[in-house]
Scaffold this motif. Structure first.
Motif, short mmCIF file in Angstrom:
data_model
loop_
_atom_site.label_atom_id
_atom_site.label_comp_id
_atom_site.label_asym_id
_atom_site.label_seq_id
_atom_site.Cartn_x
_atom_site.Cartn_y
_atom_site.Cartn_z
N PRO A 161 42.66 35.56 36.46
CA PRO A 161 43.61 34.44 36.44
C PRO A 161 43.50 33.54 37.68
O PRO A 161 42.79 33.84 38.64
N SER A 162 44.24 32.46 37.65
CA SER A 162 44.10 31.42 38.66
C SER A 162 44.89 31.67 39.95
O SER A 162 44.64 31.02 40.95
N GLY A 163 45.86 32.56 39.94
CA GLY A 163 46.64 32.80 41.15
C GLY A 163 45.79 33.34 42.30
O GLY A 163 44.82 34.05 42.09
N LYS A 164 46.18 33.03 43.53
CA LYS A 164 45.40 33.44 44.69
C LYS A 164 45.42 34.96 44.90
O LYS A 164 44.48 35.52 45.44
N ALA A 165 46.52 35.62 44.49
CA ALA A 165 46.61 37.06 44.72
C ALA A 165 47.23 37.76 43.51
O ALA A 165 47.94 38.75 43.67
N THR A 166 46.95 37.27 42.32
CA THR A 166 47.53 37.86 41.11
C THR A 166 47.06 39.30 40.92
O THR A 166 47.87 40.19 40.65
N PHE A 167 45.77 39.53 41.07
CA PHE A 167 45.24 40.89 40.92
C PHE A 167 45.75 41.78 42.05
O PHE A 167 46.15 42.94 41.82
N VAL A 168 45.69 41.29 43.27
CA VAL A 168 46.14 42.08 44.42
C VAL A 168 47.57 42.56 44.22
O VAL A 168 47.89 43.74 44.46
N GLU A 169 48.44 41.67 43.78
CA GLU A 169 49.84 42.04 43.57
C GLU A 169 49.98 43.10 42.48
O GLU A 169 50.78 44.04 42.61
N ALA A 170 49.22 42.94 41.40
CA ALA A 170 49.28 43.91 40.31
C ALA A 170 48.77 45.28 40.77
O ALA A 170 49.35 46.32 40.42
N ALA A 171 47.70 45.29 41.56
CA ALA A 171 47.14 46.55 42.04
C ALA A 171 48.10 47.24 43.01
O ALA A 171 48.27 48.46 42.96
N ARG A 172 48.71 46.46 43.88
CA ARG A 172 49.70 47.04 44.82
C ARG A 172 50.87 47.64 44.04
O ARG A 172 51.35 48.74 44.36
N LYS A 215 39.30 38.33 44.98
CA LYS A 215 37.88 37.96 45.05
C LYS A 215 37.51 37.06 43.87
O LYS A 215 36.76 36.10 44.01
N PHE A 216 38.03 37.38 42.69
CA PHE A 216 37.70 36.64 41.47
C PHE A 216 38.92 35.85 41.01
O PHE A 216 39.99 36.42 40.79
N ARG A 217 38.73 34.52 40.81
CA ARG A 217 39.82 33.67 40.32
C ARG A 217 39.26 32.66 39.33
O ARG A 217 38.21 32.07 39.56
N GLU A 218 39.97 32.48 38.23
CA GLU A 218 39.60 31.51 37.19
C GLU A 218 38.15 31.70 36.73
O GLU A 218 37.37 30.75 36.70
N ARG A 219 37.83 32.92 36.38
CA ARG A 219 36.48 33.23 35.90
C ARG A 219 36.54 34.18 34.71
O ARG A 219 37.42 35.04 34.65
#
Length: 662
Positions: free
Chosen positions: A160-171, A197-201
């Motif tokens: 997704p496009s958020g700067k830390a969407t994955f990081v927040e979900a993992a935390r 590391k990965f955004r909008e891809r």
């Protein structure tokens, strides 16, 4: 590490017919079982399972081994993985030997990185179902022709496009920041904050050979982004040069078809699989490496390169050909028409059309390189001479002497020059490479050894240089072609009757007044006395492994069982092949009906040794005759003397074999 006692219990408990029966439908035939081979396509069953010996063998493709070997061959498990599978099947508790604190910490860290990578796979997959994911990522996949079943099979996703969407979900799921960074999924900024590391891809997971997610490749959909693909950095669980996109899904079909198709792009490999051509992998954003080729070599020695037909693709293909040849493998090249890549081509044609195109347009790697460079050289004689040298240098990379010779002859005919000229260039190139390697080894302080085998016995040389690597083999006939049938016969005697005693009569030239010898000892003495070693490396490895156990005092059944269940699958395959026969009525069995096994062995074991030495002398005759054709008068006199001695020895052997009269 699994304790030896547990390993022995697992191997003793496992029943080969029960293990294989979990994967293949076996039909009883007498005391054995048969089936259509799971390793190659066939309609008539040639796959035999013999419970009494704990062996399976296909008399079509040659695959053979034990229960643990079947799991390693069929499911491409490592030796420890196969043992753990069997332990679970037979409810055997596996208590690993006690680990040090450092080992425990390293294992736990490794598992943590694997766990967070799997979490990321699921996260990106779930994101594909969100509003943004469906509107952008899913739409892209569908526009490229990628079907829902393929998206699920490959676990394709959306970052997704958020700067830390994955990081927040993992935390939120309990994963520590250090593992997000160490797995290459997050980036730590100068102020200490973490961003994705990965955004909008659109996301392509990269699996290990065993199927675990170890990295990702993300493709941007923005035309103004110069970084079209962003791949995971190298981590403790992901080394780019040692992994291939699609290897987990392709390995079974690669092994079955005995061919791997190598493409460049992520979508290329996915679309080829979707079309039904599933022996395809991609190097995933890196130039092809030796480690990647060796990974493919675990499943086949045949690689078909299917790169884009542009300048970059041609250059990459030429480089790949050289690397594949150096690993002793067989490269072919096929380029698609009209600027197509495998993705676009697969969407324009049916499965049958693609298969027919590949079969019709596959070209041998060296032939392809020759045609391409010839077109560039035109009528310029200097460019043509340089081209010939370059092709000869490529041929010199081939480790197998027979293949080299075939290519030398082919290249010579292609350019209309004498084969000796090509051969001379190949020989010099190989000699220079060998000197360079020796120089590096000497600089590093590594010795070359004393050239002797195990315990200094020439007949058991564990470091025998294969004929393909000997300097003199560049133009000499490969002895292995002549002696391998005899080597096979001698090794067969050892693996079936090695511990049986040879009871020679007192008037026999082989009678030993100090006591009888076993078949294994008799053959080993005969080979050691003549400083002979098998030219086939697999046979030599099995020979060495047998005697390592023989010297420990094990009986014949224990030796064979240990070799079959050992971690060295080359040895296990040779043993399974030579320790069983397709038909019960072999020459041996027929002879047993007329005489005793003891009488049969004292007759045929010495004959087999004589036949082996006869073949070695035959190879030596051919070598001397070859050298005579190019010798000076002084050299010719010496060679004629050698030839006379060889002829005399050969005559003596043939008299003993009854082929000629005294």
């Amino acid at each position: 590490m699994i304790p030896k006692e547990t390993v022995d219990l697992i191997l003793d408990t496992a029943r080969v017919e029960e293990v294989i029966g979990d994967f293949v439908t076996l039909k009883r035939r007498g005391s054995s079982y048969v089936a259509c081979c799971p390793f190659h396509n066939e309609k008539t069953p040639s796959f035999h399972v013999t419970p009494s010996k704990g062996i399976y063998k296909c008399f079509g493709c040659g695959k053979a081994g034990s229960a643990v070997g079947f799991l390693m061959d069929y499911d491409h498990l490592t030796y420890p993985e196969a043992l753990r599978y069997l332990a679970k099947k037979y409810n055997i508790e596996v208590k690993e030997e006690e680990e040090t604190a450092e080992q425990i910490a390293a294992r736990q860290r490794h598992e943590s990185l694997m766990a967070v990578s799997e979490f990321a796979r699921q996260f990106f997959s779930d994101q594909l179902k969100t509003g943004e994911g469906r509107a952008v990522g899913y739409r892209y996949y569908r526009e490229r022709g990628i079907e829902d079943a393929t998206i699920e099979k490959w676990s394709l996703g959306w970052a997704p496009s958020g700067k830390a969407t994955f990081v927040e979900a993992a935390r939120a799921a309990g994963y520590k920041d250090e593992f997000l960074v160490a797995a290459g999924l997050a980036i730590q900024q100068e102020d200490g904050t973490l961003i994705d590391k990965f955004r909008e891809r659109v996301m392509f997971p990269i699996h290990s050979v065993s199927g675990r997610v170890i990295a990702f490749s993300g493709r941007t959909l923005k035309s103004d982004n110069p970084a079209k693909y962003v791949n995971s950095p190298e981590t403790e669980i992901y080394i780019k040069s040692k992994n291939l996109l699609g290897i987990y899904l392709a390995k079974g079909e690669i092994s079955k078809q005995d061919r791997c198709i190598l493409v460049e792009g992520n979508v290329d490999v996915v679309m080829m699989h979707q079309m039904g051509i599933t022996n395809v992998v991609a190097s995933c954003g890196t130039s092809l490496t030796e480690e990647q080729i060796r990974l493919i070599k675990r499943f086949t020695e045949n690689i078909t390169i299917m790169y884009d037909g542009d300048k970059a693709g041609l250059h990459a293909a030429l480089r790949a050909i050289g690397l594949i040849l150096k690993e002793g493998m067989n490269p072919k090249v096929v380029f698609l028409p009209d600027g197509d890549d495998p993705d676009s081509f697969s969407r324009k044609h049916t499965l049958e059309e693609i298969r027919e195109f590949i079969e019709a347009h596959e070209q041998d790697g060296i032939a392809f390189k020759t045609d391409l460079l010839l077109g560039e050289a035109g009528d310029d004689p200097l460019k043509k001479a340089n081209l010939i040298n370059e092709i000869a240098d490529t041929v010199a990379d081939i480790p197998d002497a027979i293949k080299r010779q075939v290519y030398v002859d082919t290249v010579a005919r292609r350019f209309g020059i004498e084969a000796d000229i090509i051969q001379d260039r190949v020989r010099k190139t190989r000699e220079n490479a060998r000197k360079e390697m020796s120089g590096r080894a000497g600089h590093d302080g590594r010795g070359q050894g004393d050239g002797r085998g195990q315990a200094g016995v020439p007949g058991r040389d564990e470091s025998v240089m294969a004929d393909t690597d000997r300097p003199s083999q560049a133009t000499a006939p490969r002895i292995g072609n002549i002696t391998e049938p005899s080597e096979r016969e001698l090794l067969g005697f050892i693996l079936r009757h090695g511990c049986s005693e040879l009871k020679f009569e007192t008037d026999s030239e082989f009678y030993n007044p100090d006591g009888s010898q076993t078949v294994a000892e008799f053959i080993d003495s005969a080979l050691s006395g003549d400083s002979a070693a098998f030219s086939n490396p697999a046979f030599q490895a099995a020979y060495n492994a047998y005697f390592a156990l023989y010297d420990e005092g094990l009986d014949q059944d224990s030796i064979v069982r240990s070799l079959l269940n050992g971690e060295d699958r080359t040895v296990a395959s040779v043993v399974a092949d030579l320790a069983t026969e397709k038909y019960e009525l072999t020459v041996h069995n027929f002879s047993d009906a007329l005489t005793t096994t003891d009488s049969w062995l004292v007759t045929y074991v010495p004959r087999a040794i004589l036949a082996y030495h006869d073949k070695r002398l035959q190879a030596k005759q051919a070598d001397i005759n070859r050298r005579l054709a190019q010798a000076t008068p002084e050299e010719a006199n010496q060679l004629l003397g050698e030839l006379s001695s060889v002829n005399a020895l050969k005559k003596t052997i043939n008299i003993k074999l009854g082929r000629i009269k005294k």
